[in-house]
Design a protein around this motif. Structure first.
Motif, mmCIF file in Angstrom:
data_model
loop_
_atom_site.group_PDB
_atom_site.id
_atom_site.type_symbol
_atom_site.label_atom_id
_atom_site.label_comp_id
_atom_site.label_asym_id
_atom_site.label_seq_id
_atom_site.Cartn_x
_atom_site.Cartn_y
_atom_site.Cartn_z
ATOM 1 N N ALA A 219 0.837 -1.199 0.000
ATOM 2 C CA ALA A 219 0.000 0.000 0.000
ATOM 3 C C ALA A 219 0.871 1.247 0.000
ATOM 4 C CB ALA A 219 -0.922 -0.001 1.216
ATOM 5 N N PHE A 220 1.894 1.232 0.837
ATOM 6 C CA PHE A 220 2.814 2.367 0.916
ATOM 7 C C PHE A 220 3.520 2.589 -0.414
ATOM 8 C CE2 PHE A 220 7.251 3.692 1.634
ATOM 9 C CZ PHE A 220 7.037 4.957 2.157
ATOM 10 N N LEU A 221 4.000 1.519 -1.051
ATOM 11 C CA LEU A 221 4.735 1.653 -2.310
ATOM 12 C C LEU A 221 3.834 2.153 -3.440
ATOM 13 C CD1 LEU A 221 6.948 -1.573 -2.128
ATOM 14 C CD2 LEU A 221 7.654 0.804 -1.747
ATOM 15 N N TRP A 222 2.580 1.674 -3.481
ATOM 16 C CA TRP A 222 1.664 2.144 -4.520
ATOM 17 C C TRP A 222 1.339 3.623 -4.330
ATOM 18 C CZ3 TRP A 222 0.782 0.418 -9.079
ATOM 19 C CH2 TRP A 222 0.865 -0.945 -9.367
ATOM 20 N N ARG A 223 1.184 4.030 -3.079
ATOM 21 C CA ARG A 223 0.891 5.445 -2.850
ATOM 22 C C ARG A 223 2.095 6.323 -3.169
ATOM 23 N NH1 ARG A 223 -3.211 4.533 2.280
ATOM 24 N NH2 ARG A 223 -5.097 4.781 1.022
ATOM 25 N N LYS A 224 3.294 5.810 -2.964
ATOM 26 C CA LYS A 224 4.482 6.556 -3.375
ATOM 27 C C LYS A 224 4.496 6.731 -4.897
ATOM 28 C CE LYS A 224 8.577 6.558 -1.714
ATOM 29 N NZ LYS A 224 9.946 6.202 -1.292
ATOM 30 N N SER A 237 -2.912 10.774 1.736
ATOM 31 C CA SER A 237 -2.938 9.388 2.216
ATOM 32 C C SER A 237 -1.534 8.877 2.531
ATOM 33 C CB SER A 237 -3.627 8.477 1.193
ATOM 34 O OG SER A 237 -3.080 8.634 -0.091
ATOM 35 N N LEU A 238 -0.531 9.287 1.752
ATOM 36 C CA LEU A 238 0.847 8.872 2.033
ATOM 37 C C LEU A 238 1.344 9.537 3.310
ATOM 38 C CD1 LEU A 238 3.300 7.252 1.051
ATOM 39 C CD2 LEU A 238 4.034 9.274 -0.212
ATOM 40 N N GLU A 246 2.684 3.115 8.893
ATOM 41 C CA GLU A 246 2.057 1.975 8.208
ATOM 42 C C GLU A 246 2.821 1.659 6.919
ATOM 43 O OE1 GLU A 246 -2.585 2.541 9.619
ATOM 44 O OE2 GLU A 246 -1.956 3.344 7.682
ATOM 45 N N GLY A 247 3.447 0.498 6.879
ATOM 46 C CA GLY A 247 4.212 0.095 5.698
ATOM 47 C C GLY A 247 5.567 0.749 5.614
ATOM 48 N N GLU A 254 8.655 13.921 6.978
ATOM 49 C CA GLU A 254 8.181 13.629 5.621
ATOM 50 C C GLU A 254 6.691 13.906 5.508
ATOM 51 O OE1 GLU A 254 9.705 12.723 2.802
ATOM 52 O OE2 GLU A 254 11.629 12.972 3.802
ATOM 53 N N ALA A 255 5.955 13.540 6.561
ATOM 54 C CA ALA A 255 4.503 13.779 6.557
ATOM 55 C C ALA A 255 4.202 15.274 6.476
ATOM 56 C CB ALA A 255 3.878 13.181 7.813
#
Length: 362
Positions: A219-224, A237-238, A246-247, A254-255
């Motif tokens: 999920a984390f990689l797809w959002r990146k 969302s990221l 999470e992930g 970074e957030a």
């Protein structure tokens, strides 16, 4: 003389002899904007018109498109498309009225042309007609018909319809919910057209475990990927994934960067402002909570303002303590955890006495 010149000369001969195929090809070459030195627009228009009159209805479509590009009177454009009477011509007419291209916007008329083209098998028209039924633009809203036309477009290769079909399966609009099919169509959309929106959706499905096994790392990689491709919602969302770890590891810095980028484009988004306040230093956090509270009367933001005021990390003048009391009572009414306990605490009562004494001495 080069081979290209020989071909051009041969096309001229065939066109003069009345060969419709040669006439259309020569007209295309004469209207090629990549080679303006070879252009002869009047000759191209004449060839397209003659070719259409010889029975090639698609030539009238090309004739209408060229008239549009030349900004000729819109009546001539409409007449050309009507003479063509093909699905592509109906689709082009629908676009004229749907987007108001030199004609008054008329969504009802656009839907009629979209439907005529779609029922004749035009894929893009089916996609647009599905969107019209979905939004109720120019026609009564009908999710079942929207799903029917969008599925037809997607299954026949219209990449723009992939995400719409996937969303239909996800939300159960016009069909039963089917997360597995939603995942498959979002994945196909990303793999074939690299749509950022599809990448963000794939991240959401992996995070929720819908249609696929839950996997926060994926999920984390797809959002990146979605952020890298320019998807705005993915910034938010990221950022939350960095906040909660999470992930990935927890990375509030970074957030903050991601939320700041998101707010540059969406300055009135209260959710993003709230979370930016939660991970920012107190002095920077207060304006964000203030904004959300004044905008939405949000009890959680009210509670955060009270906490910042009591910690002494932000300067609250005595006259603003009355406002803190009001905010705390709002948090109590909305049953925010810890609010009632603070209201009944000795600490709060002592704070009230101290602030009121300060007001008396002013």
């Amino acid at each position: 003389m080069t081979g290209e010149q020989d071909k051009y000369r041969e096309l001229q001969k065939c066109a003069e002899a009345g060969d419709p195929v040669a006439m259309r090809e020569l007209a295309f070459l004469l209207s090629d904007y990549d080679k303006p030195e070879d252009n002869n627009i009047p000759r191209a228009l004449e060839l397209y018109r003659r070719c259409g009159e010889l029975g090639d209805r698609d030539a009238f479509v090309d004739y209408g498109v060229l008239l549009e590009e030349l900004d000729r009177p819109v009546e001539q454009v409409i007449a050309a498309y009507r003479r063509a009477g093909t699905p592509e011509a109906w689709f082009n007419l629908a676009l004229l009225y749907d987007y108001g291209r030199r004609v008054p916007v008329d969504h009802r008329r656009a839907v009629r042309y979209y439907r005529r083209a779609a029922d004749a098998g035009h894929i893009e028209a089916a996609c647009n007609l599905g969107a019209s039924y979905h939004h109720g633009t120019g026609v009564r809203k009908d999710e079942h018909k929207a799903f029917f036309y969008i599925r037809f477009a997607a299954e026949n290769g219209d990449e723009l319809a992939y995400c719409s079909l996937a969303e239909g399966y996800y939300f159960g609009e016009g069909t039963r919910k089917n997360y597995r099919k939603a995942f498959e169509w979002f994945r196909r959309s990303y793999l074939q057209s690299r749509r950022a929106k599809a990448a963000d959706w794939l991240g959401a499905l992996y995070a929720e475990g819908k249609g696929v096994r839950r996997d926060l790392r994926k999920a984390f990689l797809w959002r990146k990927k979605a952020v890298a491709s320019g998807d705005e919602p993915a910034l938010f969302s990221l950022a939350l994934m960095y906040i909660y770890g999470e992930g990935t590891e927890k990375k509030p810095d970074e957030a903050r960067k991601l939320l700041a980028r998101f707010l540059e484009r969406n300055p009135d988004d209260c959710d993003a402002r709230y979370w930016l306040g939660m991970i920012s230093p107190a002095a920077e956090a207060l304006p964000h909570f203030d904004f959300v509270y004044r905008r939405e009367h949000d009890p959680w933001s009210a509670w955060q303002i009270v906490r910042l005021g009591l910690k002494g990390e932000c300067r609250f003048p005595p006259e603003r303590f009355r406002e803190l009391e009001k905010l705390l009572h709002l948090a109590v009414r909305k049953k925010i955890p810890g609010a009632l306990r603070l209201l009944r605490s000795r600490r709060w009562q002592a704070e009230i006495r101290r602030k009121r004494m300060a007001e008396t001495c002013m």
